[in-house]
Design an enzyme around this catalytic site. Structure first.
Site, PDB file in Angstrom:
ATOM      1  N   GLY A  62      -4.439   4.176   3.321  1.00 35.04           N
ATOM      2  CA  GLY A  62      -3.416   3.739   2.379  1.00 35.04           C
ATOM      3  C   GLY A  62      -4.051   2.906   1.282  1.00 35.04           C
TER       4      GLY A  62
ATOM      5  N   ARG B  44       0.844  -1.201   0.000  1.00 35.04           N
ATOM      6  CA  ARG B  44       0.000   0.000   0.000  1.00 35.04           C
ATOM      7  C   ARG B  44       0.875   1.246   0.000  1.00 35.04           C
ATOM      8  NH1 ARG B  44       1.021   2.134   4.780  1.00 35.04           N
ATOM      9  NH2 ARG B  44       1.383   0.754   6.554  1.00 35.04           N
TER      10      ARG B  44
ATOM     11  N   GLY C 218      -7.039   0.205   2.043  1.00 34.31           N
ATOM     12  CA  GLY C 218      -8.158   1.042   2.475  1.00 34.31           C
ATOM     13  C   GLY C 218      -7.848   1.885   3.689  1.00 34.31           C
TER      14      GLY C 218
ATOM     15  N   GLY D  19       2.187   4.857   1.584  1.00 35.47           N
ATOM     16  CA  GLY D  19       2.408   5.359   2.932  1.00 35.47           C
ATOM     17  C   GLY D  19       3.536   4.680   3.682  1.00 35.47           C
TER      18      GLY D  19
ATOM     19  N   CYS E 147       2.815   6.610  10.484  1.00 32.39           N
ATOM     20  CA  CYS E 147       2.753   7.151   9.116  1.00 32.39           C
ATOM     21  C   CYS E 147       3.969   8.012   8.781  1.00 32.39           C
ATOM     22  CB  CYS E 147       1.463   7.929   8.908  1.00 32.39           C
ATOM     23  SG  CYS E 147      -0.019   6.959   9.286  1.00 32.39           S
TER      24      CYS E 147
ATOM     25  N   THR F 180       2.342   1.765  10.009  1.00 30.57           N
ATOM     26  CA  THR F 180       1.208   1.976  10.898  1.00 30.57           C
ATOM     27  C   THR F 180       1.004   0.719  11.726  1.00 30.57           C
ATOM     28  OG1 THR F 180      -1.049   2.848  11.079  1.00 30.57           O
ATOM     29  CG2 THR F 180      -0.666   1.158   9.396  1.00 30.57           C
ATOM     30  N   TYR F 181       0.060   0.788  12.649  1.00 27.92           N
ATOM     31  CA  TYR F 181      -0.238  -0.333  13.539  1.00 27.92           C
ATOM     32  C   TYR F 181      -1.688  -0.748  13.364  1.00 27.92           C
ATOM     33  CZ  TYR F 181      -1.492  -2.847  17.807  1.00 27.92           C
ATOM     34  OH  TYR F 181      -1.972  -3.777  18.687  1.00 27.92           O
ATOM     35  N   HIS F 182      -1.921  -2.067  13.358  1.00 23.56           N
ATOM     36  CA  HIS F 182      -3.277  -2.610  13.390  1.00 23.56           C
ATOM     37  C   HIS F 182      -3.412  -3.490  14.624  1.00 23.56           C
ATOM     38  CE1 HIS F 182      -3.848  -1.138   9.378  1.00 23.56           C
ATOM     39  NE2 HIS F 182      -2.952  -1.952   8.856  1.00 23.56           N
TER      40      HIS F 182
END
Length: 223
Positions: free
Chosen positions: A140, A71, A151, A73, A169, A76-78
Protein backbone atom coordinates in the site's frame (compact mmCIF):
# COMPACT_ATOMS: atom_id res chain seq x y z
CA UNK A 1 25.52 13.48 2.27
CA UNK A 2 24.48 13.10 -1.34
CA UNK A 3 20.75 13.29 -2.18
CA UNK A 4 21.33 10.06 -4.11
CA UNK A 5 22.09 8.21 -0.86
CA UNK A 6 19.44 5.77 0.37
CA UNK A 7 19.28 5.73 4.17
CA UNK A 8 18.08 2.48 5.78
CA UNK A 9 16.74 2.74 9.33
CA UNK A 10 16.25 -0.43 11.37
CA UNK A 11 13.68 0.52 13.98
CA UNK A 12 12.96 -2.86 15.56
CA UNK A 13 9.57 -3.48 17.21
CA UNK A 14 7.47 -0.30 17.43
CA UNK A 15 3.82 0.70 17.86
CA UNK A 16 2.23 1.71 14.57
CA UNK A 17 0.95 5.22 15.35
CA UNK A 18 4.26 6.95 16.28
CA UNK A 19 6.01 5.48 13.25
CA UNK A 20 3.16 6.56 10.98
CA UNK A 21 3.31 10.07 12.42
CA UNK A 22 7.08 10.27 11.94
CA UNK A 23 6.76 9.00 8.37
CA UNK A 24 4.22 11.72 7.57
CA UNK A 25 6.37 14.39 9.20
CA UNK A 26 9.41 13.22 7.26
CA UNK A 27 7.44 13.35 4.00
CA UNK A 28 5.94 16.77 4.75
CA UNK A 29 9.27 18.31 5.77
CA UNK A 30 11.57 16.85 3.13
CA UNK A 31 12.89 18.95 0.27
CA UNK A 32 14.61 18.31 -3.06
CA UNK A 33 17.94 17.64 -1.30
CA UNK A 34 16.63 15.27 1.39
CA UNK A 35 18.02 11.74 0.90
CA UNK A 36 15.48 8.98 0.39
CA UNK A 37 14.85 6.63 3.31
CA UNK A 38 13.59 3.12 3.96
CA UNK A 39 12.40 2.19 7.43
CA UNK A 40 12.46 -1.47 8.45
CA UNK A 41 10.15 -2.11 11.38
CA UNK A 42 7.93 -4.68 13.09
CA UNK A 43 4.70 -3.41 14.59
CA UNK A 44 2.82 -4.37 17.71
CA UNK A 45 -0.54 -5.99 16.79
CA UNK A 46 -2.76 -3.57 14.87
CA UNK A 47 -5.31 -3.53 12.06
CA UNK A 48 -4.95 -0.62 9.65
CA UNK A 49 -7.69 0.59 7.32
CA UNK A 50 -6.58 2.07 4.00
CA UNK A 51 -8.30 4.98 2.28
CA UNK A 52 -10.70 2.64 0.52
CA UNK A 53 -11.35 0.64 3.68
CA UNK A 54 -14.89 -0.56 4.34
CA UNK A 55 -16.11 -1.44 7.82
CA UNK A 56 -17.70 -4.69 6.64
CA UNK A 57 -14.21 -6.12 6.06
CA UNK A 58 -13.53 -5.84 9.80
CA UNK A 59 -15.22 -9.05 10.91
CA UNK A 60 -14.29 -9.22 14.60
CA UNK A 61 -11.21 -7.18 15.53
CA UNK A 62 -11.65 -7.98 19.21
CA UNK A 63 -8.84 -6.65 21.40
CA UNK A 64 -6.60 -5.61 18.49
CA UNK A 65 -6.80 -1.86 17.82
CA UNK A 66 -8.02 -0.56 14.46
CA UNK A 67 -6.23 2.49 13.07
CA UNK A 68 -7.09 4.61 10.04
CA UNK A 69 -4.33 5.00 7.45
CA UNK A 70 -4.08 7.20 4.37
CA UNK A 71 -2.36 4.52 2.30
CA UNK A 72 -4.09 2.91 -0.62
CA UNK A 73 -6.06 -0.29 -0.19
CA UNK A 74 -8.32 -1.93 2.37
CA UNK A 75 -7.78 -3.41 5.82
CA UNK A 76 -4.70 -5.42 6.76
CA UNK A 77 -2.97 -6.68 9.89
CA UNK A 78 0.49 -5.90 11.25
CA UNK A 79 2.16 -7.84 14.05
CA UNK A 80 5.50 -9.11 15.35
CA UNK A 81 7.32 -11.35 12.90
CA UNK A 82 6.08 -9.39 9.88
CA UNK A 83 8.65 -7.28 8.05
CA UNK A 84 7.24 -3.85 7.29
CA UNK A 85 9.27 -1.75 4.87
CA UNK A 86 8.32 1.91 4.53
CA UNK A 87 9.55 3.31 1.21
CA UNK A 88 10.12 7.07 1.12
CA UNK A 89 11.45 7.80 -2.35
CA UNK A 90 11.59 11.07 -4.31
CA UNK A 91 10.17 9.73 -7.56
CA UNK A 92 10.81 12.93 -9.51
CA UNK A 93 14.49 13.01 -8.56
CA UNK A 94 15.01 9.35 -9.38
CA UNK A 95 12.87 9.61 -12.53
CA UNK A 96 10.67 6.73 -11.43
CA UNK A 97 6.97 6.45 -12.22
CA UNK A 98 4.41 5.20 -9.72
CA UNK A 99 3.73 2.00 -11.67
CA UNK A 100 7.48 1.42 -11.97
CA UNK A 101 7.86 1.79 -8.19
CA UNK A 102 5.02 -0.65 -7.49
CA UNK A 103 6.53 -3.18 -9.89
CA UNK A 104 9.96 -2.71 -8.31
CA UNK A 105 8.55 -3.35 -4.83
CA UNK A 106 6.65 -6.45 -5.92
CA UNK A 107 9.66 -7.81 -7.80
CA UNK A 108 11.87 -7.06 -4.79
CA UNK A 109 9.69 -9.39 -2.71
CA UNK A 110 9.58 -12.06 -5.44
CA UNK A 111 13.38 -11.97 -5.72
CA UNK A 112 13.83 -12.06 -1.95
CA UNK A 113 11.59 -15.11 -1.62
CA UNK A 114 13.43 -16.81 -4.49
CA UNK A 115 16.58 -16.64 -2.35
CA UNK A 116 14.75 -18.99 0.03
CA UNK A 117 13.70 -21.25 -2.88
CA UNK A 118 10.13 -19.97 -2.67
CA UNK A 119 8.35 -19.30 -5.96
CA UNK A 120 6.09 -16.24 -5.73
CA UNK A 121 4.25 -13.95 -8.09
CA UNK A 122 2.45 -10.63 -8.27
CA UNK A 123 -1.12 -10.34 -9.56
CA UNK A 124 -2.57 -7.58 -11.71
CA UNK A 125 -6.04 -8.02 -10.19
CA UNK A 126 -4.96 -7.91 -6.54
CA UNK A 127 -1.86 -5.93 -5.47
CA UNK A 128 0.68 -7.81 -3.41
CA UNK A 129 2.73 -10.98 -3.71
CA UNK A 130 1.35 -14.52 -3.60
CA UNK A 131 2.64 -18.07 -3.11
CA UNK A 132 0.38 -20.78 -4.55
CA UNK A 133 -2.57 -18.38 -4.44
CA UNK A 134 -2.00 -17.42 -0.80
CA UNK A 135 -0.97 -13.89 0.05
CA UNK A 136 2.45 -13.48 1.64
CA UNK A 137 2.99 -9.74 1.16
CA UNK A 138 0.65 -6.74 1.21
CA UNK A 139 1.41 -3.48 -0.55
CA UNK A 140 0.00 0.00 0.00
CA UNK A 141 1.48 3.32 -1.09
CA UNK A 142 0.69 6.99 -1.24
CA UNK A 143 2.38 9.69 -3.29
CA UNK A 144 2.62 13.29 -2.09
CA UNK A 145 4.42 16.01 -4.05
CA UNK A 146 6.23 13.40 -6.09
CA UNK A 147 7.43 11.42 -3.05
CA UNK A 148 6.26 7.98 -1.93
CA UNK A 149 5.48 6.80 1.58
CA UNK A 150 3.95 3.72 3.22
CA UNK A 151 5.20 0.50 1.59
CA UNK A 152 5.04 -3.27 2.05
CA UNK A 153 4.34 -5.83 4.77
CA UNK A 154 5.96 -9.25 4.26
CA UNK A 155 4.81 -12.13 6.47
CA UNK A 156 7.96 -13.88 7.69
CA UNK A 157 7.48 -15.63 11.05
CA UNK A 158 4.31 -14.45 12.74
CA UNK A 159 0.96 -15.43 14.20
CA UNK A 160 -1.35 -15.39 11.17
CA UNK A 161 -4.56 -16.00 13.14
CA UNK A 162 -5.55 -12.28 13.39
CA UNK A 163 -5.99 -12.26 9.61
CA UNK A 164 -9.02 -14.48 10.23
CA UNK A 165 -10.70 -11.54 11.97
CA UNK A 166 -10.78 -9.52 8.72
CA UNK A 167 -11.22 -9.85 4.99
CA UNK A 168 -7.55 -9.25 4.17
CA UNK A 169 -7.20 -6.34 1.74
CA UNK A 170 -10.97 -6.54 1.21
CA UNK A 171 -11.02 -10.10 -0.18
CA UNK A 172 -13.31 -12.48 1.71
CA UNK A 173 -11.72 -15.87 2.26
CA UNK A 174 -8.27 -14.79 1.08
CA UNK A 175 -5.75 -17.19 2.60
CA UNK A 176 -2.53 -15.83 4.04
CA UNK A 177 0.83 -17.53 4.28
CA UNK A 178 4.29 -16.65 5.55
CA UNK A 179 7.89 -17.42 4.73
CA UNK A 180 8.46 -19.90 7.56
CA UNK A 181 5.62 -22.06 6.23
CA UNK A 182 7.52 -22.30 2.97
CA UNK A 183 11.06 -22.22 4.36
CA UNK A 184 11.26 -23.17 8.07
CA UNK A 185 13.89 -21.27 10.00
CA UNK A 186 13.70 -18.07 7.96
CA UNK A 187 14.21 -14.91 10.02
CA UNK A 188 13.65 -11.20 9.63
CA UNK A 189 17.40 -10.68 10.03
CA UNK A 190 17.99 -12.84 6.95
CA UNK A 191 15.22 -11.17 4.97
CA UNK A 192 16.15 -7.53 5.58
CA UNK A 193 19.43 -7.27 3.62
CA UNK A 194 17.90 -9.16 0.71
CA UNK A 195 14.94 -6.78 0.51
CA UNK A 196 17.26 -3.77 0.47
CA UNK A 197 19.70 -5.26 -2.04
CA UNK A 198 16.98 -6.23 -4.50
CA UNK A 199 15.11 -2.94 -4.11
CA UNK A 200 18.29 -0.95 -4.69
CA UNK A 201 19.05 -3.07 -7.75
CA UNK A 202 15.63 -2.46 -9.30
CA UNK A 203 15.95 1.31 -8.84
CA UNK A 204 19.66 1.43 -9.76
CA UNK A 205 20.63 2.76 -6.32
CA UNK A 206 24.27 2.19 -5.36
CA UNK A 207 24.84 4.46 -2.34
CA UNK A 208 23.26 2.86 0.75
CA UNK A 209 23.70 4.03 4.34
CA UNK A 210 22.49 1.60 7.03
CA UNK A 211 21.41 3.04 10.39
CA UNK A 212 20.61 0.78 13.33
CA UNK A 213 19.29 2.44 16.46
CA UNK A 214 15.89 1.11 17.61
CA UNK A 215 15.87 3.57 20.54
CA UNK A 216 16.30 6.55 18.18
CA UNK A 217 13.78 9.23 19.21
CA UNK A 218 11.35 9.88 16.42
CA UNK A 219 12.10 13.59 16.55
CA UNK A 220 15.58 12.69 15.30
CA UNK A 221 14.11 11.11 12.20
CA UNK A 222 12.67 14.41 11.05
CA UNK A 223 14.55 16.55 8.57
Amino acid sequence: MSPDTLIIRQLGLQPWAPVSLAMHQFTDQRNDETPDEIWLVEHLPVFTQGQAGKSEHLLMPGDIPVMQSDRGGQVTYHGPGQQVMYVMINLKRRRVGVRQLVTAIEQTVVDTLAAFSVSANARSDAPGVYVDGKKICSLGLRIRQGCSFHGLALNVDMDLSPFQRINPCGYAGLEMTQLTQQHPGATLAAVQPLLIAHFAHHLAITDIDWREDPSLPFSSLRH
